[in-house]
Structure formats: C-alpha cells, structure tokens
Design a protein around this motif. Sequence first.
Motif, mmCIF file in Angstrom:
data_model
loop_
_atom_site.group_PDB
_atom_site.id
_atom_site.type_symbol
_atom_site.label_atom_id
_atom_site.label_comp_id
_atom_site.label_asym_id
_atom_site.label_seq_id
_atom_site.Cartn_x
_atom_site.Cartn_y
_atom_site.Cartn_z
ATOM 1 N N UNK A 203 16.966 35.867 18.427
ATOM 2 C CA UNK A 203 17.394 35.175 17.209
ATOM 3 C C UNK A 203 16.213 35.228 16.257
ATOM 4 N N UNK A 204 16.406 35.696 15.028
ATOM 5 C CA UNK A 204 15.255 35.822 14.134
ATOM 6 C C UNK A 204 14.581 34.477 13.891
ATOM 7 N N UNK A 205 13.271 34.542 13.723
ATOM 8 C CA UNK A 205 12.488 33.340 13.474
ATOM 9 C C UNK A 205 12.704 32.870 12.033
ATOM 10 N N UNK A 206 12.662 33.852 11.110
ATOM 11 C CA UNK A 206 12.737 33.533 9.685
ATOM 12 C C UNK A 206 14.120 33.877 9.125
ATOM 13 N N UNK A 207 14.619 33.064 8.225
ATOM 14 C CA UNK A 207 15.924 33.332 7.606
ATOM 15 C C UNK A 207 15.967 34.661 6.866
ATOM 16 N N UNK A 208 17.102 35.347 6.907
ATOM 17 C CA UNK A 208 17.305 36.499 6.028
ATOM 18 C C UNK A 208 18.186 36.009 4.873
ATOM 19 N N UNK A 209 18.106 36.713 3.765
ATOM 20 C CA UNK A 209 18.912 36.323 2.610
ATOM 21 C C UNK A 209 20.394 36.536 2.886
ATOM 22 N N UNK A 210 21.212 35.709 2.281
ATOM 23 C CA UNK A 210 22.656 35.858 2.414
ATOM 24 C C UNK A 210 23.073 37.274 1.987
ATOM 25 N N UNK A 211 22.498 37.755 0.904
ATOM 26 C CA UNK A 211 22.881 39.087 0.406
ATOM 27 C C UNK A 211 22.521 40.173 1.417
#
Lengths: 561, 561
Positions: free
Chosen positions: B67-75
């Motif tokens: 599970x990624x540590x940092x958020x990715x952008x919605x886009x």
Amino acid sequence: MTGKKKSAHASIEAMYRVFTVPEAPDSTLSRIDQNISNNLAGFLQEHIVAVERDLSDVEKNFSDSSIPEKPVFVSEQTQFLLDKLVANSVHTASPSFIGHMTSALPYFMLPLSKIMIALNQNLVKTETSKAFTPMERQVLGMIHRLVYKQDGAFYRKWMHDPRHSLGAMCSGGTVANLTALWVARNRAFPAEGSFRGLHQEGLFRALRYYGHEGAAVLVSSRGHYSLRKAADVLGLGRDFLVPVPTDDDNRIQTDALREKCLELQKQKIKVMAICGVAGTTETGNVDPLEAMADIAREFGAHFHVDAAWGGPTLFSRQHAHLLKGIEQADSVTFDAHKQLYTPMGAGLVVFRDPGLSSAVEHHAQYIIRKGSRDLGSTTLEGSRPGMAMLIHSGLKILAREGYEILINEGIAKARRFADLIDARDDFELISRPELNILTYRYCPARVQRALALADPLQQERLNTGLNRVTKFIQKTQRERGKAFVSRTRLEPVAYQRFPCIVFRVVLANPLTTDEILRDILSEQAELAREAGIADEMAILEEITRTVLAGQEGGEDLRSRA
Amino acid sequence: MTGKKKSAHASIEAMYRVFTVPEAPDSTLSRIDQNISNNLAGFLQEHIVAVERDLSDVEKNFSDSSIPEKPVFVSEQTQFLLDKLVANSVHTASPSFIGHMTSALPYFMLPLSKIMIALNQNLVKTETSKAFTPMERQVLGMIHRLVYKQDGAFYRKWMHDPRHSLGAMCSGGTVANLTALWVARNRAFPAEGSFRGLHQEGLFRALRYYGHEGAAVLVSSRGHYSLRKAADVLGLGRDFLVPVPTDDDNRIQTDALREKCLELQKQKIKVMAICGVAGTTETGNVDPLEAMADIAREFGAHFHVDAAWGGPTLFSRQHAHLLKGIEQADSVTFDAHKQLYTPMGAGLVVFRDPGLSSAVEHHAQYIIRKGSRDLGSTTLEGSRPGMAMLIHSGLKILAREGYEILINEGIAKARRFADLIDARDDFELISRPELNILTYRYCPARVQRALALADPLQQERLNTGLNRVTKFIQKTQRERGKAFVSRTRLEPVAYQRFPCIVFRVVLANPLTTDEILRDILSEQAELAREAGIADEMAILEEITRTVLAGQEGGEDLRSRA
C-alpha cells in the motif's frame, strides 16, 4: 404493417431508446446527478428532512404491491424518489450522525462508483471482468500484506497464482466471517482414510467419523452477531457459538477461554475455531490476540480475527500495536465500507496460508473451470460487482498516511469526547475508548452517588430507571433529527453485570467536530428534562433520595454510636 | 505551533478537503463522469481496447503488493484506471457480447446509482436506511405478488409487518439460493420435545434426534453450481446435492426424481428440498414445475425454484405459462442484475408463506432488536446497500409492459438465431431455445453426416475433435474482441451423453441485432479455417472420411449383394 404490429414496433423502439439515450441535461435526474457532483453535502442537507417521520407513515408511500402495467416517466419516478425516499432517508454522512459505522465518503468515491457501475463487470470470472480480476487479487494482496507483512517474494509467488487465493472479496463483513468459518469447518474435518472430507460428506458423517459430539466456535460475549448466524448457517447450531466472558474492558478473559476449550474437549466437542475481535462493534475494544493465538494453537483450532471495524488501525504507527497478534490469525475479516471509506457493500477476508481457500473451492463447466483465474471458485458469492476498484482507489489516493490520519484523529476525538463526559456531572462513561468507539449514559451526579451506596436491589431499580431515561433520550434525539447516537445494552462489571442501556458513539467521520460533540451532550441533557420522561425521572429521584437518606441516616447512626 | 504539529495539522486539513471538496469540473475524473453521463456507449467503445491482452500481461499493472505510503493525486489514479483497468475490462454492454448474463443497462440506472451511493444507506436496520426499508419491503412484495399472485389484502397484511418478511434481498442469486435452502434446512428439523431445533442444536443432533442419516437437496443435473456450494456451506455435504438426470430438453426427469426420493427415503436420508430450475444457466430450459411441486408435497420436502434467470418471464403474457407451477414453490430466487436490468449485485428470494423467514431469524442488542422493522433480522448478509431503489425504479420506469417487450424480444431473437444456425450447414444446434438461451457448435455438414453413421468409438473421436475446434473458436473469437460467446460442456442424449463442448449464447441485450448474430456465425466459420486449428481439422476430416467411406463401402456392398 398492421396497427397492432406497428404499435409493438414502436414499443421496441422506445425500449431501444431507454438503453441508448441518456437523460437530457435539463431533466430532473440529470440535474440531481449534477447537483450531487457539485455539492453532495448541500444536496443531502437540502433534501433529507431533519425531523423524523414515523415509519408507519412513510410506509404509505410504499404500499402498492402491484407492479405498474404502464411505464412512468423517468422524471416522475425521480421526483417520487426525491420526495418520498431521499427526503425520508438517513443523513449517514452528517457529522452529527455518530451512532453507527456509516460515515461520510471521500468525494472521489462518487464519480469512481459511476465508472464501476457503467462498466458493470462481474468478478465471478475473468470473462466478465478481465483486468478487474488481477486488480481484486492485488487488493487482497495489499490487505494481506498489511496484516501478515510477508516479503515481496511471497506476494510475487502467490498474489496472482490462479490455483490459490490470498482471500475472498465479499459483500460485507458478515459474509467474510462466514467464509472464514466455512474454511475453518471444512479444514477441521478433512478427508482421511475412507472419509472424503466434510465438504463432500457433510457435518453429520464428519463428526461421526472423527468421533466428536459437535464442533464449536468460541468468541467473547462481545463478538458480532454475524458469528452466531454463521454457526447456524454452517450447521453447527447457535449453541455451538460459545460465548466467553469479558473483563472490565470488554476483552475476552483468556483464562475463561482456555477453560471453556478444555470443558468442550471433555464433552468431545471439537474446538473448531477461536475468534478474536479487533474492535468490538459496541465498545471498540480489542481482544488479547497474542494470547488467543497461543490457545488456538494449543487446541489445534483455526484462529480467526474479526477486524471488520478495527483492521485499518494497522495503518496507524501510533495505534497498530493494539492489534498485536493479528498476524498469527489464520484468517482476518476487514470491512472496506467501514474504515476504508468505500460505499456500502464491500468486505473481505484474508488467509495467512494461500492454501486455505482450497477448503471451499468449487468449479462449474461454463465458468470457474479448474485452472482458470476466475475468482468465483473460492468465494461464497457468485456474481459480484467490481468494488475492489474503489478499495484500490482508496488505498492509492488516501494511502497509508491518509488512513493513519483518519484513524489517529478518530481515536483522539473519542478520547476528547470521553473527557467531555468525565467533566460533566450528569453523564457516566461506561466504556472508555480504546479505538474510536465509546459508550456512556445519562446519569446525574446524585444518582451516581446513590448507585455507589445502594444495595443490590436498589441498584437494580436505579439502573432500570436509568435505562428508561437513556432509551427515551436516544429515541427522541434521533426523532428530532439534529444528531444521532445509537444505543445498546451492556452488562458492566461495576453493576454486577446488570443489563444497562447505553449510548453508543462511533467517531469515524472526519467532519465531526468537538463543538458537535458538546452540542450532542447538551441536547441530551435537555431532553432528560422533558415532560415525556418526567415521571421516570421522578421515580429515579425518589429511589435516589431513599438510598442517600438511608445511607446518610446510617452514617448518622454510626456517628451517633 | 511546532513544525511537526503544523504539518500534522496541514494533513488533517487535506483529509478534510478530500471529504468536502468535489473534483474540479475540468479534472480528469469529472470529465469522465460527464462523458459517461452524456455518452456511455461512446465512452466504453473508446476506452475499452477490443483486442484481448493476455491476463498475465495485464497482471503486471497490478503487481505491487504494498500500500503506498504517500497519497497519489486523484487525477493520477484516474488516468491509471482509464489506461490499465478500463482499457482492459470487458465490454459487457456491447451488443455483440452475448456469452454471459450481463447486458447493457437502461440509461437511467446510472444517475440513480449515483443517488444510491451518495445516500450510502445501510439496509440492515432502519436507523441507517429509514424509507429505504419500506421501499425494500415493497420491492419484495411486488416480486412476491408477481410470483404468487395473492390479493391486495394479503399484501396489506404482510408486506410491512415488522415480525414477518416476504423474502430477503441479497447480493445475488447464490446468496438467495443459500438463504432459501438455509430456511428449508432449519424448517426440516424444527424444535420438538426435548430437541430445540436445528438452528439451535446443529445438524448433527438434528439428524440424530429425527433418526436420519443425512439430508438431501435434489435438483436436475443442469442445476446451478451455487446449489452444490450451498449444500457444502450448510453442512449437508456436496454428496447430498443429488443430481437428477434430464430429458433431451435439459428438463428434470420427474420419474427419476421420484425414484431418487424413494431411494433416499430407504436410506433414511431426509428429502429436505427439491429445486426446480426456471431457466437453466447453460441452456435456458424450465423444469416441469407443477409435477415437481406434487413430488415435493408427496415427500414433505421444501420446494424451491431457482428462477434467477427466468423469473422475469412472468412479465410476458406470451411466455409466462412456461413457469406454470412456480406459484406452488415455497421459495423462489430472482436475480435483479440479470433480467431486471439493474447493475451488478442485486438478487432476492421470496417466500410463499410469510412465516418462513422466521426459521432464520436472529437478533442483536445494538440493532435488529426484536420487534424492530430492521430487515437485517432475516437476511444472511449484514450491512447491505440500497439496491432495492434500482429495482423499484426499473419496475416503475420499464413497468410490466417494458419487461414484457424485453423478454419477448429476447426469446424471439433466440429463435431467429436458432433458425440461422439451422439454415447453415457448418453449425449444429445443440439446445433449441425455450427462453433466450441456446447452445450450438461448429460442425460441418460432412461431420454431421459421419456422426449419424459412426460407431460409438468413432463418434467419440469425432466429438473429441469437434470439442477442440469449438474451444479454439470460442477462445480466439473472444481474444479478437469483436464478439463474445461463452462455452460450456453438455452431455447430449443424441451423443450417448458424451461431454460435448458447445457455444452458449444469452440474448438479453436489446441492442443485439440479427445482423450481429449473422456476423458472429461468419467469424466463427472463418476461425475454423485458421492455421491454429488446421491440424485438428485435418484429423477430424480423416475420421469423417473413414466413417463415410466405410459406410459408403458398406452401402456399396449391400447394393451389390
């Protein structure tokens, strides 16, 4: 063309249009659609009526049992839904709706859901789901890794292995728990010698072959009711969902658990599974999972953890330790529509050992053939939507850090709410929050004093009175529509396990502020002064006075002696 | 404010935004949302790649188990979904996708689904669903009335009675079938004397108390695999899902059914339930329900009808008679995401007798308390979405007339397709359509002639060859992406029940034209001439030549004699 044939043809054309022509941009439905996209909170606020209407009144709008002969216009049905359904639905996303496990949704979930529905994939087989199948396997892998922390090589080997599955996607935690116990039951009575396994020959022959008188599942008395339901469905019988007493903090007493296991063994009842609870539904407490894992091993039982609520606590570096031992579970239930913040209808179970799912494997000729990648071969359900896409998006867009913030904030908020309750003299905290759930009740300071001094009979009478008051406040507050807390019945050790009705609060909505919590308490305190409960309050006061007088009298006597 | 605290605060703010600020109108996600609203068919056509990529290749996009540590952008996530998920999903709404039971959706289902998801109700209890609860009860009532045709007074009495339920909403037909058999099992072994009922004491004690050696469910060999799964889940064992042979038309042989029942009785095995199939999954045939109802009565067995597919045939004045006898069933399964045209994830079961559901009733303290209207007390699942809203809207907007057109058209189209196949000399119809499902295979005229003349061994060899060819054509056609038919394995009486692989076609999409059907056959005929299957075709031709030569030789000899 005859007239009749012509009209039939026209109807077919109409039907064709229903499937091909979208609603016009200025239609009622399109406007709502747009409205929801632009301002969901506003839409809900505007359309859901705050004050509760009696359900028997609402039923009048849904009383026709005939399917209409002639089509109604989309706009007509939309208006009906808006006026009669939406208006009288529950504002589950409201920050003051803190009574159940349904919270606000991250905004991106709405358009993503629309993509999911537009694609209308069916995850039972790859032929109707394609890339959705590997995506679901990835989601199962990600949650598996969150729980079991195996290394990359493990997941490279197993995640996409068509003959194995790291878990099963389900419509919710109930089916997830049922799936886990189904696996546990079939594995407890495997094929051996002339016996071809429980899955094949059934429970009756299994118990006879192995010389048992029954098969039991043990869980704390705070376990979710879905486990009792599973015991029924699986043919064990509800009696064989054996409740184990909890300590003051609603956690299973491991000594009592071990004793129960020994007792069952003596009765020739197979200890089939032991269930730990990681976030009890009513109080949010976590069982001592490590000690339970040891006991499960000792008795050769399947160890299942129901982390439907508390699972995502693993995202929090600060609180993950509460779930220590979960990595020793054979299976773990997670609900995505709870603290993974997807819309309703998404749960899952993961299995530590990738071979476990084979205990419930099945095949058919037209799909889920042997060797196929079809996920349907190890799920309890058949046709299923692509909800994994929403979980995947949550895990990517919120990421571990995002979920950590949500978990930490929820727990911190629950503690602050507990402090608020402690600080007031008219409420009594019943269960202190370990996760983001707590229970309390209305109980004026004088009554609290009386409870401490009362004899057992007086205590029962006081608690009975308080139960009526708490129930009244909860129902009335819900009906008024400004806020909602739920209620349940607990048996606190402090009150000799007398069944006490309590308010139950779940703090998962990030939009709930401390201000809202304060207002909820204020409204509850006000409701206790309403006419509707005045008689009960008078009786409560009378018992209180008697107890306190008697006690003071007693003290007087003693001081006089 | 320290730096650390500041950054934590900033993140909480970010999280707050995720829940309150919609995607910008020009964001990738909003544009897709709009695109789907305006032109769904165009969106799917444009974004789903026609040519199939190998699944192991697709898996590479879903191989990260962390599970990624940092958020990715919605886009970013949206673009990923578009390129990797949507592109490699299945165009189930395509008019040339006629292989499974997933069809195009009426346009209004999309914005309505969005309302449903935005409201995020939970149907387990009224506290999280309010008006959705009476609406679900109404939908159950409507389907009940369609099946059982009771009068208005019946529904006024029972439809909203909190202590009863006319059925149970489910995530799909599998859970519906399981629920029906769960009810049947518990009712077959009720409380009596010292025995407190199977639900309480379990299957083992139930069988022992009643003096049985097992409990069986009988269904034709064409019954859906979910019934075998249910037999496993319920603890009966898969052996106790007893298949009964079918006649030439894939309908259960009632003589054989009766004999089986007698045989089981002799073995002291309880005939717990008899299942009729109203629309077999593979061939769309309907069992003789009336005769089955008689047999069920004779043996005191629960009579269940699995009408997951064929149920909506009741809307058609022309074809409803095919399901005659369904009104005698104790329970009937319906799938809404099939021929009621709702999105994936909606099935239901209705019970003739409103008291039936009490066999699986359960309660908890915090919800579904006794006497509440909560629907969760008699459903297998717990938390459930408000899919009833979509069924309700389908029943209103399409109405009986609309569904009738869809049903009639599908059956008429299936007959025309059968005619097309009959008219060609390179295909062989295997099962003639009774509803809108048929099966056939590739089989050149010469091979058909040879099959009629061959001895049993030669016939087996010919059928084995044809199996390979049919399988090749089906797989290759799917991979090329212009059209999709599914395949299954049947045991036609005409070929001494040798397992034959056949194409399976389901004609429920109103957008499928005769032109498309002709094209599908043409492509299949072309595929049979491809290099990939040339060796198999050569072998097939060789056997054919031998058979025909031998026969002609034989004829020659006879004519010479």
